[in-house]
Design a protein around this motif. Sequence first.
Motif, PDB file in Angstrom:
ATOM      1  N   LEU A 321       0.838  -1.197   0.000  1.00  0.00           N
ATOM      2  CA  LEU A 321       0.000   0.000   0.000  1.00  0.00           C
ATOM      3  C   LEU A 321       0.875   1.250   0.000  1.00  0.00           C
ATOM      4  O   LEU A 321       0.586   2.222  -0.709  1.00  0.00           O
ATOM      5  N   ALA A 322       1.951   1.214   0.779  1.00  0.00           N
ATOM      6  CA  ALA A 322       2.869   2.352   0.844  1.00  0.00           C
ATOM      7  C   ALA A 322       3.477   2.642  -0.527  1.00  0.00           C
ATOM      8  O   ALA A 322       3.571   3.803  -0.952  1.00  0.00           O
ATOM      9  N   GLN A 323       3.875   1.598  -1.231  1.00  0.00           N
ATOM     10  CA  GLN A 323       4.447   1.777  -2.565  1.00  0.00           C
ATOM     11  C   GLN A 323       3.409   2.343  -3.527  1.00  0.00           C
ATOM     12  O   GLN A 323       3.715   3.179  -4.384  1.00  0.00           O
ATOM     13  N   SER A 324       2.166   1.909  -3.357  1.00  0.00           N
ATOM     14  CA  SER A 324       1.087   2.409  -4.207  1.00  0.00           C
ATOM     15  C   SER A 324       0.844   3.892  -3.964  1.00  0.00           C
ATOM     16  O   SER A 324       0.632   4.663  -4.908  1.00  0.00           O
ATOM     17  N   LEU A 325       0.897   4.306  -2.692  1.00  0.00           N
ATOM     18  CA  LEU A 325       0.690   5.713  -2.336  1.00  0.00           C
ATOM     19  C   LEU A 325       1.791   6.595  -2.922  1.00  0.00           C
ATOM     20  O   LEU A 325       1.537   7.727  -3.345  1.00  0.00           O
ATOM     21  N   LYS A 326       2.991   6.078  -2.956  1.00  0.00           N
ATOM     22  CA  LYS A 326       4.106   6.841  -3.521  1.00  0.00           C
ATOM     23  C   LYS A 326       3.835   7.210  -4.980  1.00  0.00           C
ATOM     24  O   LYS A 326       4.220   8.290  -5.445  1.00  0.00           O
ATOM     25  N   GLY A 327       3.176   6.299  -5.699  1.00  0.00           N
ATOM     26  CA  GLY A 327       2.869   6.564  -7.102  1.00  0.00           C
ATOM     27  C   GLY A 327       1.642   7.452  -7.271  1.00  0.00           C
ATOM     28  O   GLY A 327       1.535   8.203  -8.244  1.00  0.00           O
ATOM     29  N   MET A 328       0.708   7.384  -6.334  1.00  0.00           N
ATOM     30  CA  MET A 328      -0.535   8.149  -6.449  1.00  0.00           C
ATOM     31  C   MET A 328      -0.371   9.619  -6.080  1.00  0.00           C
ATOM     32  O   MET A 328      -1.000  10.486  -6.683  1.00  0.00           O
ATOM     33  N   VAL A 329       0.480   9.906  -5.107  1.00  0.00           N
ATOM     34  CA  VAL A 329       0.605  11.278  -4.611  1.00  0.00           C
ATOM     35  C   VAL A 329       1.006  12.268  -5.706  1.00  0.00           C
ATOM     36  O   VAL A 329       0.393  13.337  -5.833  1.00  0.00           O
ATOM     37  N   THR A 351       9.853   9.795   1.622  1.00  0.00           N
ATOM     38  CA  THR A 351      10.776   9.680   2.757  1.00  0.00           C
ATOM     39  C   THR A 351      10.050   9.155   3.989  1.00  0.00           C
ATOM     40  O   THR A 351      10.556   8.284   4.700  1.00  0.00           O
ATOM     41  N   TYR A 352       8.860   9.687   4.233  1.00  0.00           N
ATOM     42  CA  TYR A 352       8.098   9.290   5.426  1.00  0.00           C
ATOM     43  C   TYR A 352       7.658   7.826   5.348  1.00  0.00           C
ATOM     44  O   TYR A 352       7.805   7.069   6.321  1.00  0.00           O
ATOM     45  N   LEU A 353       7.147   7.407   4.214  1.00  0.00           N
ATOM     46  CA  LEU A 353       6.654   6.039   4.085  1.00  0.00           C
ATOM     47  C   LEU A 353       7.782   5.007   4.126  1.00  0.00           C
ATOM     48  O   LEU A 353       7.564   3.855   4.528  1.00  0.00           O
ATOM     49  N   ASP A 354       8.987   5.419   3.723  1.00  0.00           N
ATOM     50  CA  ASP A 354      10.125   4.487   3.784  1.00  0.00           C
ATOM     51  C   ASP A 354      10.537   4.217   5.232  1.00  0.00           C
ATOM     52  O   ASP A 354      11.091   3.159   5.531  1.00  0.00           O
ATOM     53  N   GLY A 355      10.306   5.164   6.111  1.00  0.00           N
ATOM     54  CA  GLY A 355      10.653   4.984   7.529  1.00  0.00           C
ATOM     55  C   GLY A 355       9.980   6.066   8.349  1.00  0.00           C
ATOM     56  O   GLY A 355      10.594   7.105   8.635  1.00  0.00           O
ATOM     57  N   PRO A 356       8.700   5.891   8.710  1.00  0.00           N
ATOM     58  CA  PRO A 356       7.908   6.927   9.375  1.00  0.00           C
ATOM     59  C   PRO A 356       8.547   7.447  10.669  1.00  0.00           C
ATOM     60  O   PRO A 356       8.743   6.704  11.629  1.00  0.00           O
ATOM     61  N   LYS A 357       8.888   8.714  10.660  1.00  0.00           N
ATOM     62  CA  LYS A 357       9.405   9.383  11.862  1.00  0.00           C
ATOM     63  C   LYS A 357       8.619  10.670  12.123  1.00  0.00           C
ATOM     64  O   LYS A 357       7.990  10.823  13.160  1.00  0.00           O
ATOM     65  N   SER A 358       8.670  11.607  11.156  1.00  0.00           N
ATOM     66  CA  SER A 358       7.920  12.848  11.320  1.00  0.00           C
ATOM     67  C   SER A 358       7.504  13.400   9.972  1.00  0.00           C
ATOM     68  O   SER A 358       8.161  13.157   8.956  1.00  0.00           O
ATOM     69  N   LEU A 359       6.408  14.160   9.993  1.00  0.00           N
ATOM     70  CA  LEU A 359       5.915  14.811   8.788  1.00  0.00           C
ATOM     71  C   LEU A 359       5.503  16.227   9.191  1.00  0.00           C
ATOM     72  O   LEU A 359       4.733  16.413  10.136  1.00  0.00           O
ATOM     73  N   THR A 360       6.039  17.234   8.482  1.00  0.00           N
ATOM     74  CA  THR A 360       5.799  18.628   8.863  1.00  0.00           C
ATOM     75  C   THR A 360       5.312  19.446   7.680  1.00  0.00           C
ATOM     76  O   THR A 360       5.888  19.396   6.599  1.00  0.00           O
ATOM     77  N   ILE A 361       4.232  20.208   7.917  1.00  0.00           N
ATOM     78  CA  ILE A 361       3.733  21.166   6.942  1.00  0.00           C
ATOM     79  C   ILE A 361       3.882  22.537   7.588  1.00  0.00           C
ATOM     80  O   ILE A 361       3.325  22.802   8.653  1.00  0.00           O
TER      81      ILE A 361
END
Length: 397
Positions: A321-329, A351-361
């Motif tokens: 699913l993570a790989q699929s999201l990378k293509g959809m975004v 970057t986040y999906l490869d190793g979830p640590k933090s996501l900042t907007i």
Amino acid sequence: MLPNRNLRLMLASAAFIGLSGPAFALDGADLVTKLNAAYALSGATIAYENVAVDGTTVTLTGVTVKSTAAPGKDFKVGEVTLEGVEESDNGGYYVETVTLPDVDVKEDETAVTAKDITMGGLTIPGNPTGGTINDMVLYESAGTGPVTVTVKGKQVFSMDESEANLAKQESDAGFDFDATLSGIKADLSDVEDAKAKDAIEKLGLKTLSGEMTIKGSWEVASGNVSLEEYAFDFANVGRLAFAVDISGYTLEFMKSIQEAMKAQEANPNKEEANQAMGLAMMGLVQQLTFNSASLRFDDATITKRVLDYIGAQQGVTGDQLAQSLKGMVPLMMAQLNVPELQNQVSTAVNTYLDGPKSLTISAEPANPVPFPMIIGAAMGAPNTVPGVLGVKVTAND
């Protein structure tokens, strides 16, 4: 002659003290009147059955809080004790400590309790319409002990304690504030909706524990409100923190909002009142300026569980699913026609999906942006808004 003279001085002193006593005695009714005058600006009033004064202690019994926003739904408080009460030079009062009774409220199948409710350093203004920081109801500290919420006899929420602090800045320029709600626990195991219950169980969210923190400041002259942190931190889930910095939220701005709310409440035609309120708020927003904002999530294993859960519903693994999201975004972002932001979001998500640590907007424009400019950009050319606000998206930083 000397003994008679001394005797006359003693009698005169005694008479002066006797006459001056009532003049300097605290007026409990006046204290509540001035507190109500200040609270009336926000649509609340305090009623009581009796007031007793003992030295610097004022005790109110049969206290009830009434709100114009909820007519007929008065909240019964009970006995309130104010200790260390002093009259201020501006005609108001300073209260060293305020102690309120424990709360035990039941409505239908829900019960709420709160213990050890206190407030310290309460300032009651003599003239709440004076237009300065000293004409506001302020406190130095406030807090509670344990708080619980019970539904159908089962505890669904609890909190060990809460604490809030307010400190004036030099020369009464504004104040700094912070608050902490610690020992928060929530039980979601009895959620009735079947889909929600299944998701809660598979995501391991039947019980939540954590804390909430708030920190910020307000400068009166510029109306600069800096909410440095508004965060929720839960074990095995993550930490979500919001921050915002705006200017223009002055005392005059606050009064305008209060007047608009009064007009709304006074208008018997609710549809008309709501429309007028909406127009008033649109006009007031024009006075604000945007300085910066950010939203950050620090993962504590919830991301993997969400991917696994949603992936299972689609017949794939969490990694697939993570790989699929990378293509959809990138495809989804391309529809917004914001190339620079599209690249940032795609890189951050990967970057986040490869190793979830933090996501900042974050949004940090080079210069403060007036709200009318933001509204104009949103209406005329929505794809320019990220550039106007200096939006950036990063991961694992």
